[in-house]
Design a protein around this motif. Structure first.
Motif, mmCIF file in Angstrom:
data_model
loop_
_atom_site.group_PDB
_atom_site.id
_atom_site.type_symbol
_atom_site.label_atom_id
_atom_site.label_comp_id
_atom_site.label_asym_id
_atom_site.label_seq_id
_atom_site.Cartn_x
_atom_site.Cartn_y
_atom_site.Cartn_z
ATOM 1 N N MET A 49 0.829 -1.215 0.000
ATOM 2 C CA MET A 49 0.000 0.000 0.000
ATOM 3 C C MET A 49 0.859 1.259 0.000
ATOM 4 N N ARG A 50 1.936 1.250 0.789
ATOM 5 C CA ARG A 50 2.823 2.406 0.802
ATOM 6 C C ARG A 50 3.482 2.613 -0.556
ATOM 7 N N MET A 51 3.925 1.520 -1.191
ATOM 8 C CA MET A 51 4.574 1.621 -2.495
ATOM 9 C C MET A 51 3.601 2.142 -3.551
ATOM 10 N N ILE A 52 2.356 1.634 -3.505
ATOM 11 C CA ILE A 52 1.349 2.129 -4.445
ATOM 12 C C ILE A 52 1.134 3.628 -4.241
ATOM 13 N N GLY A 53 1.046 4.044 -2.968
ATOM 14 C CA GLY A 53 0.844 5.451 -2.671
ATOM 15 C C GLY A 53 1.955 6.341 -3.193
ATOM 16 N N GLU A 54 3.173 5.806 -3.259
ATOM 17 C CA GLU A 54 4.292 6.576 -3.793
ATOM 18 C C GLU A 54 4.188 6.757 -5.309
ATOM 19 N N LEU A 55 3.455 5.848 -5.966
ATOM 20 C CA LEU A 55 3.339 5.907 -7.421
ATOM 21 C C LEU A 55 2.053 6.580 -7.896
ATOM 22 N N GLU A 56 0.963 6.325 -7.199
ATOM 23 C CA GLU A 56 -0.349 6.734 -7.724
ATOM 24 C C GLU A 56 -1.331 6.924 -6.565
ATOM 25 N N ASP A 57 -1.947 8.091 -6.490
ATOM 26 C CA ASP A 57 -2.896 8.374 -5.418
ATOM 27 C C ASP A 57 -4.256 7.728 -5.640
ATOM 28 N N SER A 58 -4.658 7.573 -6.899
ATOM 29 C CA SER A 58 -6.023 7.094 -7.160
ATOM 30 C C SER A 58 -6.047 6.130 -8.350
ATOM 31 N N PRO A 59 -5.517 4.921 -8.195
ATOM 32 C CA PRO A 59 -5.586 3.946 -9.285
ATOM 33 C C PRO A 59 -7.019 3.497 -9.518
ATOM 34 N N VAL A 60 -7.294 3.021 -10.743
ATOM 35 C CA VAL A 60 -8.641 2.541 -11.046
ATOM 36 C C VAL A 60 -8.785 1.049 -10.794
ATOM 37 N N ALA A 61 -7.665 0.318 -10.714
ATOM 38 C CA ALA A 61 -7.699 -1.109 -10.427
ATOM 39 C C ALA A 61 -6.284 -1.564 -10.092
ATOM 40 N N VAL A 62 -6.199 -2.674 -9.364
ATOM 41 C CA VAL A 62 -4.909 -3.251 -8.985
ATOM 42 C C VAL A 62 -4.890 -4.719 -9.401
ATOM 43 N N GLY A 63 -3.824 -5.126 -10.092
ATOM 44 C CA GLY A 63 -3.615 -6.527 -10.436
ATOM 45 C C GLY A 63 -2.352 -7.026 -9.740
ATOM 46 N N ILE A 64 -2.405 -8.243 -9.221
ATOM 47 C CA ILE A 64 -1.296 -8.778 -8.429
ATOM 48 C C ILE A 64 -0.909 -10.160 -8.931
ATOM 49 N N GLY A 65 0.391 -10.343 -9.154
ATOM 50 C CA GLY A 65 0.958 -11.664 -9.365
ATOM 51 C C GLY A 65 1.783 -12.005 -8.141
ATOM 52 N N ASP A 117 12.565 -8.927 -16.789
ATOM 53 C CA ASP A 117 12.140 -8.913 -15.387
ATOM 54 C C ASP A 117 10.679 -8.528 -15.214
ATOM 55 N N ASP A 118 10.056 -8.015 -16.258
ATOM 56 C CA ASP A 118 8.731 -7.421 -16.123
ATOM 57 C C ASP A 118 7.582 -8.339 -16.531
ATOM 58 N N ALA A 119 7.855 -9.606 -16.779
ATOM 59 C CA ALA A 119 6.786 -10.497 -17.253
ATOM 60 C C ALA A 119 5.622 -10.544 -16.276
ATOM 61 N N VAL A 120 5.910 -10.691 -14.989
ATOM 62 C CA VAL A 120 4.831 -10.767 -14.000
ATOM 63 C C VAL A 120 4.111 -9.428 -13.892
ATOM 64 N N LEU A 121 4.851 -8.334 -13.948
ATOM 65 C CA LEU A 121 4.208 -7.012 -13.900
ATOM 66 C C LEU A 121 3.287 -6.811 -15.099
ATOM 67 N N TYR A 122 3.703 -7.251 -16.287
ATOM 68 C CA TYR A 122 2.843 -7.127 -17.460
ATOM 69 C C TYR A 122 1.573 -7.960 -17.282
ATOM 70 N N GLY A 123 1.706 -9.144 -16.680
ATOM 71 C CA GLY A 123 0.525 -9.956 -16.439
ATOM 72 C C GLY A 123 -0.389 -9.330 -15.413
ATOM 73 N N ALA A 124 0.195 -8.762 -14.363
ATOM 74 C CA ALA A 124 -0.602 -8.074 -13.360
ATOM 75 C C ALA A 124 -1.310 -6.868 -13.964
ATOM 76 N N MET A 125 -0.630 -6.198 -14.882
ATOM 77 C CA MET A 125 -1.235 -5.076 -15.601
ATOM 78 C C MET A 125 -2.433 -5.558 -16.432
ATOM 79 N N ALA A 126 -2.232 -6.666 -17.152
ATOM 80 C CA ALA A 126 -3.329 -7.212 -17.952
ATOM 81 C C ALA A 126 -4.506 -7.615 -17.064
ATOM 82 N N LEU A 127 -4.180 -8.167 -15.893
ATOM 83 C CA LEU A 127 -5.212 -8.564 -14.932
ATOM 84 C C LEU A 127 -6.013 -7.340 -14.480
ATOM 85 N N ALA A 128 -5.289 -6.274 -14.148
ATOM 86 C CA ALA A 128 -5.971 -5.045 -13.697
ATOM 87 C C ALA A 128 -6.821 -4.443 -14.804
ATOM 88 N N MET A 129 -6.359 -4.562 -16.047
ATOM 89 C CA MET A 129 -7.098 -3.993 -17.179
ATOM 90 C C MET A 129 -8.261 -4.862 -17.626
#
Length: 310
Positions: A45-61, A295-307
């Motif tokens: 939660m702290r890391m997300i807050g450092e990047l974005e105050d109001s995301p529309v969705a979160v995807g997690i791997g 290194d970003d394969a999981v992040l890309y999947g989490a992004m697809a999940l959120a989208m």
């Protein structure tokens, strides 16, 4: 609109903001294991807050095992906690949809949507890092299983009578030989009856087998050290059996390989697999490549999940 992608690993947590154009800003931190099971969602939660105050969705791997219905990590051999809540704390904090899948399920989803597996209906992703895991898309469908742990290939039994014990407590699991956390112990076992103290590998670890690291093994192998090359070859034979099991069970067109061990040492990972895999397969062999997503394969999947791609 900003989406948040989260990669919960055994060693690090990575968080990225993203939109339809791709990943934007990223933060990586060592996983907080010192503040109990609630420390990890608080860190996210702290890391997300450092990047974005109001995301529309979160995807997690996330590393597994996970409880898909409860939205938590359960009984992972990589953390000292039994249950780690993830979904509910993030939902309460940001009041947005939050989805979670196994990290390798995220990896294969990222590969399918953004990477080498686009237009591929039968795809497999393997990560070789601190642990070892896999994700599968079969006939265009992401396999998750009843709890979200359908493709825990690191815990396939390779040698049932082995004295090499996996972090989960079972003998002879694939991860016990090839997971980064376990490779040094396997190397010590292989070198136990071999005179190797005059080798480059011995020099790198100061003659102390307990000081051997994965990096030392591959660094010595890259410089032609016979003992390190022997260790890498034996790991490769185990990996070939594991990859053959993937081919026989899932029949993919393509297997992509990620994780720090594979990304940093592609020739020493792929060559033994390609050399030995045919001994153990019945199905037609797929292409096996290192993931272009790095290194970003999981992040890309989490992004697809959120989208909403899952």
């Amino acid at each position: 609109m900003s989406y948040i992608a989260v990669d919960i690993g055994a060693t690090n947590i990575r968080v990225a903001s993203s939109d339809e154009s791709g990943l934007k800003n990223k933060i990586t931190e060592t996983t907080d294991k010192a503040n109990g099971p609630d420390g990890i969602p608080q860190q996210i939660m702290r890391m997300i807050g450092e990047l974005e105050d109001s995301p529309v969705a979160v995807g997690i791997g996330s590393i597994g095992p996970i409880d898909y219905a409860m939205g938590m990590i359960t009984n992972t051999p990589n953390y000292p906690f039994k249950e780690i809540p993830v979904i509910e704390p993030l939902k309460k904090a940001f009041d947005v949809p939050v989805k979670i899948v196994n990290d390798c399920s995220a990896g294969v989803l990222g590969e399918h949507v953004f990477g080498a597996g686009q237009e591929t209906e039968n795809l497999f992703y393997v990560t070789m890092s601190t642990g070892l895991g896999g994700g599968a898309i079969v006939d265009g469908h992401l396999l998750t299983g009843k709890d979200g742990n359908a493709v825990e290939i690191g815990h396939l039994t390779i040698y049932p009578d082995s004295k090499i014990i996996c972090g989960c407590g079972s003998p002879g699991h694939w991860e016990a030989f090839s997971g980064g956390k376990n490779i040094p112990h396997y190397a010590q076992t292989l070198l136990r009856d071999t005179y190797w103290r005059s080798s480059l590998l011995s020099d790198l670890c100061g003659g102390n087998p307990k000081a051997i690291t994965v990096k030392m093994i591959f660094d010595a192998a890259k410089q032609g050290d016979d003992h390190a090359l022997m260790v890498v070859e034996e790991i490769g034979k185990v990996n070939a059996i594991g990859f053959a099991n993937i081919v026989n069970a899932y029949d993919p067109e393509l297997i992509t390989v990620g994780g720090s061990i594979a990304l940093n040492n592609p020739e020493f990972i792929l060559m033994p697999i390609e050399h030995y895999i045919a001994r153990h397969t019945i199905n037609r062999l797929p292409r096996i490549i290192v993931t272009p997503l790095g290194d970003d394969a999981v992040l890309y999947g989490a992004m697809a999940l959120a989208m909403g791609s899952h």
